[in-house]
Motif scaffolding. Structure first.
Motif, PDB file in Angstrom:
ATOM      1  N   LEU A 142      -6.366  11.292 -50.201  1.00 33.85           N
ATOM      2  CA  LEU A 142      -5.896  12.444 -51.221  1.00 33.85           C
ATOM      3  C   LEU A 142      -6.814  12.034 -52.598  1.00 33.85           C
ATOM      4  N   ALA A 143      -6.949  10.653 -52.928  1.00 34.29           N
ATOM      5  CA  ALA A 143      -7.408  10.534 -54.120  1.00 34.29           C
ATOM      6  C   ALA A 143      -9.089  10.709 -54.017  1.00 34.29           C
ATOM      7  N   PHE A 180       5.997  10.953 -45.267  1.00 36.10           N
ATOM      8  CA  PHE A 180       7.305  11.668 -46.112  1.00 36.10           C
ATOM      9  C   PHE A 180       7.515  10.828 -47.344  1.00 36.10           C
ATOM     10  N   GLY A 181       7.642   9.326 -47.014  1.00 36.27           N
ATOM     11  CA  GLY A 181       8.161   8.198 -47.968  1.00 36.27           C
ATOM     12  C   GLY A 181       7.220   7.781 -49.025  1.00 36.27           C
ATOM     13  N   ALA A 182       6.343   7.767 -48.814  1.00 34.76           N
ATOM     14  CA  ALA A 182       5.243   7.194 -49.530  1.00 34.76           C
ATOM     15  C   ALA A 182       4.282   8.176 -49.991  1.00 34.76           C
ATOM     16  N   THR A 183       3.577   8.709 -49.301  1.00 36.74           N
ATOM     17  CA  THR A 183       2.258   9.551 -49.524  1.00 36.74           C
ATOM     18  C   THR A 183       2.627  10.832 -50.266  1.00 36.74           C
ATOM     19  N   ILE A 184       3.665  11.525 -49.413  1.00 35.49           N
ATOM     20  CA  ILE A 184       3.815  13.073 -50.086  1.00 35.49           C
ATOM     21  C   ILE A 184       4.935  12.626 -51.177  1.00 35.49           C
ATOM     22  N   HIS A 185       5.915  12.053 -50.895  1.00 36.65           N
ATOM     23  CA  HIS A 185       7.078  11.753 -52.118  1.00 36.65           C
ATOM     24  C   HIS A 185       6.378  11.153 -53.309  1.00 36.65           C
ATOM     25  N   LEU A 186       5.555  10.052 -53.323  1.00 37.90           N
ATOM     26  CA  LEU A 186       4.956   9.671 -54.720  1.00 37.90           C
ATOM     27  C   LEU A 186       4.059  10.349 -55.304  1.00 37.90           C
ATOM     28  N   ASN A 187       2.975  11.296 -54.544  1.00 40.86           N
ATOM     29  CA  ASN A 187       2.136  12.015 -55.083  1.00 40.86           C
ATOM     30  C   ASN A 187       2.584  13.025 -55.816  1.00 40.86           C
ATOM     31  N   VAL A 188       3.613  13.703 -55.110  1.00 45.32           N
ATOM     32  CA  VAL A 188       4.293  14.712 -55.796  1.00 45.32           C
ATOM     33  C   VAL A 188       5.270  14.397 -56.890  1.00 45.32           C
ATOM     34  N   PHE A 189       5.781  13.329 -56.851  1.00 41.04           N
ATOM     35  CA  PHE A 189       6.640  12.657 -57.790  1.00 41.04           C
ATOM     36  C   PHE A 189       6.003  12.484 -59.284  1.00 41.04           C
ATOM     37  N   TYR A 244      -2.863   9.032 -61.100  1.00 40.70           N
ATOM     38  CA  TYR A 244      -1.573   8.504 -60.324  1.00 40.70           C
ATOM     39  C   TYR A 244      -2.231   8.533 -58.724  1.00 40.70           C
ATOM     40  N   PRO A 245      -3.138   9.266 -58.100  1.00 37.71           N
ATOM     41  CA  PRO A 245      -3.221   8.707 -56.580  1.00 37.71           C
ATOM     42  C   PRO A 245      -4.097   7.171 -56.692  1.00 37.71           C
ATOM     43  N   VAL A 246      -4.791   6.944 -57.890  1.00 35.92           N
ATOM     44  CA  VAL A 246      -5.245   5.649 -57.786  1.00 35.92           C
ATOM     45  C   VAL A 246      -4.178   4.659 -57.682  1.00 35.92           C
ATOM     46  N   ILE A 274       0.317   7.233 -66.846  1.00 35.18           N
ATOM     47  CA  ILE A 274      -0.105   8.289 -66.929  1.00 35.18           C
ATOM     48  C   ILE A 274      -0.414   9.018 -67.986  1.00 35.18           C
ATOM     49  N   GLU A 275       0.451   8.840 -69.169  1.00 33.47           N
ATOM     50  CA  GLU A 275       0.202   9.540 -70.213  1.00 33.47           C
ATOM     51  C   GLU A 275      -1.177   8.858 -70.988  1.00 33.47           C
TER      52      GLU A 275
END
Length: 354
Positions: A233-234, A81-90, A37-39, A31-32
């Motif tokens: 989302l991406a 909950f476990g993949a989409t929201i969690h990972l994008n927000v994380f 991250y959506p990709v 990311i840096e």
């Protein structure tokens, strides 16, 4: 053989947390250096889907229950909950915080999962009982250790390497970097929200597995829905076509690693462990991620370990042991109850033959 089956869930969760520790480091690096991250989330689930799809079709073709609209909707919500929201927000939060601090906030996962499991009556806690007290005290000790690890900066003790193996020019990498206060707070809040959704993911996995007990097939569907949801989302938040272009660099390595090891191996190990030992058992291993990431950072980025780090790590492992001891006593009690029922039924049959 029976002893191997007994320790398999423990080994599975340790391997899973080791994999997540590597993913946190690689994700931060990628990311840096410009990876969207959506990709990353879309590509990693597409890779995992290509693995899970054929495997589930071949290995579970005779034991896979039929899919209904109700089951598909449950898996869709589970994925949300476990993949989409969690990972994008994380990953959004990870952009504002160093990976060690992000892992430290995982201390909220056991407490949140434990609370939800009690509310949904998936976990039994009796304060008068030794095993009940062990689970409560162990969870508190584990969380306290993670907080000590993060917020108590004791004297520096040791470092494993003199020079970092990787140098990141990002705006906010590592403990030594200068963060804007608002960015630090924003990142912490985002990662806490991500961890809360991850706790819901643990609970929902146990519920969905009850109606669809096919681990590989369920994970294949999770990866399919995650790629669709994250792609939507991406396309909304990152319309730059160059973000989807892949080259042989740290970004591509991160995508491949996350797809095969995290969305592939770790998802499968977590689902298997939750189906056998419950969501609290799996969640209690989350703070190990903190210790592993600190060790990774010490080796790869020349971060020095504090006295507080060693004390916090000891508390995390001690608390984890206490909770797992309480869980093992629960399991022993259930197995003994089942044995008594079997003996009672067999004796009844002998006394009253038909």
């Amino acid at each position: 053989m029976s002893s191997m089956k007994a320790i398999a869930p423990y080994l599975g969760m340790i391997v899973s947390q080791l994999a997540y520790g590597g993913a946190n480091i690689l994700g931060k690096l990628a990311i840096e250096r410009g990876l969207s991250y959506p990709v990353l989330i879309v590509y990693r689930h597409l890779i995992a889907m290509t693995i899970f799809g054929p495997l589930s079709y071949v290995l579970e073709r005779n034991q896979r229950p039929p899919l209904s609209l109700s089951i598909l909707m449950k898996i869709f919500v589970l994925t949300l909950f476990g993949a989409t929201i969690h990972l994008n927000v994380f990953y959004l939060g990870l952009d504002y915080t160093p990976p060690t601090a992000a892992s430290a906030l995982s201390c909220a996962i056991p407490a949140l999962t434990f609370t939800l499991a009690v509310l949904f009556r998936m976990e039994e806690v009796k304060i008068k009982n030794a095993k009940g007290r062990a689970k409560i005290i162990g969870a508190l000790v584990c969380i306290t250790g993670a907080l000590l690890f993060t917020f108590w900066q004791g004297p520096l003790l040791l470092g494993f390497v003199k020079r970092p193996l990787f140098i990141v020019q990002g705006k906010n990498f590592g403990h030594g970097s200068k963060h804007y206060k608002d960015d630090w707070i924003k990142g912490s809040v985002l990662i806490f929200i991500a961890n809360a959704t991850f706790s819901v993911w643990f609970i929902l996995q146990a519920k969905v597995y009850e109606v669809y007990p096919a681990t590989l097939s369920m994970n294949a569907l999770i990866c399919f829905f995650a790629s669709l949801q994250s792609a939507t989302l991406a396309l909304i938040f990152d319309r730059n076509a160059s973000s989807w272009k892949l080259e042989w660099n740290i970004q591509l390595i991160t995508i491949i690693y996350s797809g095969i090891v995290i969305s592939g191996l770790s998802y499968y190990l977590q689902t298997s462990c939750i189906s056998k030992r419950g969501p609290v058992f799996a969640a209690m291993f989350s703070p190990l991620n903190l210790v592993l990431v600190a060790l990774f950072s010490a080796f790869f980025f020349a971060e020095r370990l504090h006295l507080s780090s060693l004390i916090g790590a000891f508390a995390i492992i001690s608390g984890l042991y206490m909770v797992l001891w309480g869980k093992s006593k629960d399991r022993d009690g259930k197995e003994s109850d089942e044995e008594l029922q079997i003996r009672f039924l067999s004796s009844s049959t002998e006394c009253n033959p038909k």
